[in-house]
Design a protein around this motif. Structure first.
Motif, PDB file in Angstrom:
ATOM      1  N   ALA A  72     -35.458 -23.729 -46.930  1.00 32.64           N
ATOM      2  CA  ALA A  72     -34.484 -22.777 -47.471  1.00 32.64           C
ATOM      3  C   ALA A  72     -34.462 -21.500 -46.650  1.00 32.64           C
ATOM      4  O   ALA A  72     -33.393 -20.931 -46.384  1.00 32.64           O
ATOM      5  N   VAL A  73     -35.646 -21.030 -46.239  1.00 35.05           N
ATOM      6  CA  VAL A  73     -35.700 -19.822 -45.409  1.00 35.05           C
ATOM      7  C   VAL A  73     -35.058 -20.080 -44.057  1.00 35.05           C
ATOM      8  O   VAL A  73     -34.290 -19.253 -43.551  1.00 35.05           O
ATOM      9  N   TYR A  74     -35.361 -21.216 -43.462  1.00 38.66           N
ATOM     10  CA  TYR A  74     -34.756 -21.559 -42.171  1.00 38.66           C
ATOM     11  C   TYR A  74     -33.236 -21.556 -42.277  1.00 38.66           C
ATOM     12  O   TYR A  74     -32.531 -21.012 -41.420  1.00 38.66           O
ATOM     13  N   LYS A 130     -30.406 -14.369 -51.133  1.00 37.25           N
ATOM     14  CA  LYS A 130     -31.697 -14.415 -51.820  1.00 37.25           C
ATOM     15  C   LYS A 130     -32.231 -15.835 -51.731  1.00 37.25           C
ATOM     16  O   LYS A 130     -31.512 -16.799 -51.995  1.00 37.25           O
ATOM     17  N   VAL A 131     -33.510 -15.954 -51.349  1.00 40.01           N
ATOM     18  CA  VAL A 131     -34.050 -17.270 -51.067  1.00 40.01           C
ATOM     19  C   VAL A 131     -35.495 -17.370 -51.557  1.00 40.01           C
ATOM     20  O   VAL A 131     -36.194 -16.352 -51.665  1.00 40.01           O
ATOM     21  N   ASP A 132     -35.921 -18.572 -51.863  1.00 36.37           N
ATOM     22  CA  ASP A 132     -37.311 -18.842 -52.221  1.00 36.37           C
ATOM     23  C   ASP A 132     -38.147 -18.725 -50.947  1.00 36.37           C
ATOM     24  O   ASP A 132     -38.063 -19.566 -50.059  1.00 36.37           O
ATOM     25  N   VAL A 148     -38.374 -14.294 -51.736  1.00 31.62           N
ATOM     26  CA  VAL A 148     -39.222 -14.014 -52.897  1.00 31.62           C
ATOM     27  C   VAL A 148     -40.443 -14.931 -52.906  1.00 31.62           C
ATOM     28  O   VAL A 148     -40.316 -16.158 -52.838  1.00 31.62           O
ATOM     29  N   THR A 149     -41.634 -14.329 -52.958  1.00 32.45           N
ATOM     30  CA  THR A 149     -42.870 -15.094 -53.076  1.00 32.45           C
ATOM     31  C   THR A 149     -43.756 -14.447 -54.128  1.00 32.45           C
ATOM     32  O   THR A 149     -43.525 -13.312 -54.545  1.00 32.45           O
ATOM     33  N   MET A 204     -31.153 -18.328 -56.277  1.00 35.22           N
ATOM     34  CA  MET A 204     -31.719 -18.536 -54.957  1.00 35.22           C
ATOM     35  C   MET A 204     -30.749 -19.352 -54.091  1.00 35.22           C
ATOM     36  O   MET A 204     -30.106 -20.288 -54.570  1.00 35.22           O
ATOM     37  N   SER A 205     -30.689 -19.002 -52.813  1.00 30.66           N
ATOM     38  CA  SER A 205     -29.889 -19.773 -51.879  1.00 30.66           C
ATOM     39  C   SER A 205     -30.765 -20.824 -51.227  1.00 30.66           C
ATOM     40  O   SER A 205     -31.846 -20.537 -50.746  1.00 30.66           O
TER      41      SER A 205
END
Length: 344
Positions: free
Chosen positions: A224-226, A216-218, A248-249, A1-2
């Motif tokens: 993290a998305v921002y 790829k992010v949580d 990813v959720t 994850m990034s």
């Protein structure tokens, strides 16, 4: 994850602004479920509960002139963009004061005045629309970006792969946001058998095959998305071509049945008092509710006190309550308007 950014580095104002978008999304969707259960509308619908950090994190990085296209799970994106919640609910109820005159309902709800060009009920359809919007931006030499939200199932569609190819060929300013709410349901399973979704081990391999930058992010991590979206948008504005973000959720339990149901009850106090978490879906609430996670981090960073966040929560609830009242009191379209905007 990034995850190159935390709530601490996100800062107070951005953290609170993004969190308020998430609150509006959650309470809007709760209202939609109540309205359906009360018999106010009968069409099929989908809700965005559990994915608010992804939508809010992306929308927080966009400018007023940027374009957005999305899929059937669209309410959170519309409300998170700042569109009028009353008119959005009126549209869902089929009322004349809705954004689209009561004709689009839930699955095709849009607000072009806010740059929200389209909702496509066709799986993967919004990827092609966002690519077209990005093409228009590039042809007009505008400093904007287009964003296409879609689910993991869209990656089975040929249109999505064709969009990746064209966007990469022409270096279009488009951010593809794949909201993978089927965490763990991709790639070869034990024994080498592929799942029903795709045979690749990682969704990122599909756009990467076209030379598209992937992240790829949580998707439940607001900061993290921002961070991922900010970097993607900057890359697009700089003329470096498209970006693919996989957020990813874990699917909200209430979205598992064919028709959404209120499987969990949102209580902001659970963010700082986990003892309040109970019930059959306690594990999801404790480990995967993005609002509780964001609230806990905001308080830990001393950006706000619990009471201050609860005041914002009350304000969001009141805003949606007014929207519900507006929608219910709005008139139905006049019978003589049945053929308006119809062409063949």
């Amino acid at each position: 994850m990034s995850a190159s950014m935390t709530t601490a580095t996100l800062g107070r104002e951005t953290s609170l602004s993004t969190f308020e978008r998430m609150l509006a999304m959650r309470h809007f969707e709760e209202a939609v479920i109540r309205l359906y259960n009360d018999g106010r509308f009968v069409s099929h619908y989908h809700v965005y509960i559990g994915q608010e950090a992804t939508g809010a994190g992306v929308l927080e990085t966009l400018g007023d002139e940027d374009r957005i296209c999305t899929t059937h799970r669209n309410h959170g994106h519309i409300v998170g963009r700042g569109s009028d919640a009353g008119r959005a609910l009126a549209e869902i109820l089929g009322r004349a004061s809705g954004f689209n005159g009561g004709r689009s309902g839930t699955l095709h709800l849009c607000d072009p005045a806010r740059g929200f060009l389209s909702t496509s009920g066709i799986v993967g359809g919004c990827a092609g629309l966002a690519t077209g919007a990005a093409y228009g931006i590039k042809v007009k030499r505008q400093p904007h970006v287009a964003v296409g939200f879609f689910g993991d199932g869209a990656l089975e569609e040929g249109l999505v792969l064709e969009s990746f190819n064209l966007a990469a060929l022409w270096k279009l300013p488009v951010v593809y946001v794949c909201e993978n709410n089927s965490a763990g349901a991709i790639g070869p399973q034990q024994g080498g058998y592929p799942t029903a979704v795709t045979a690749v081990e990682s969704f990122a391999r599909l756009p990467a095959a076209y030379g598209i930058h992937t992240i790829k992010v949580d998707g439940a991590d607001m900061a993290a998305v921002y961070s991922a979206s900010r970097d993607a948008v900057q890359r697009c504005r700089a003329g470096n071509g498209p970006v693919f973000i996989e957020a990813v959720t874990l699917r909200w339990p209430g979205s598992s049945p064919l028709w959404p149901e209120q499987a969990t009850t949102f209580d902001l106090d659970q963010a700082w008092n986990p003892a309040l978490i109970a019930g059959p879906h306690a594990d999801w609430i404790r480990g995967h509710d993005p609002l509780l996670r964001a609230a806990s981090e905001i308080v830990a960073q001393e950006f706000a006190t619990p009471d201050q966040l609860k005041a914002r929560d009350r304000a969001a609830r009141e805003r949606i309550a007014k929207a519900v009242k507006f929608a219910i009191e709005s008139p139905l379209p006049a019978a003589e308007s049945a053929f308006s905007d119809v062409f063949a």
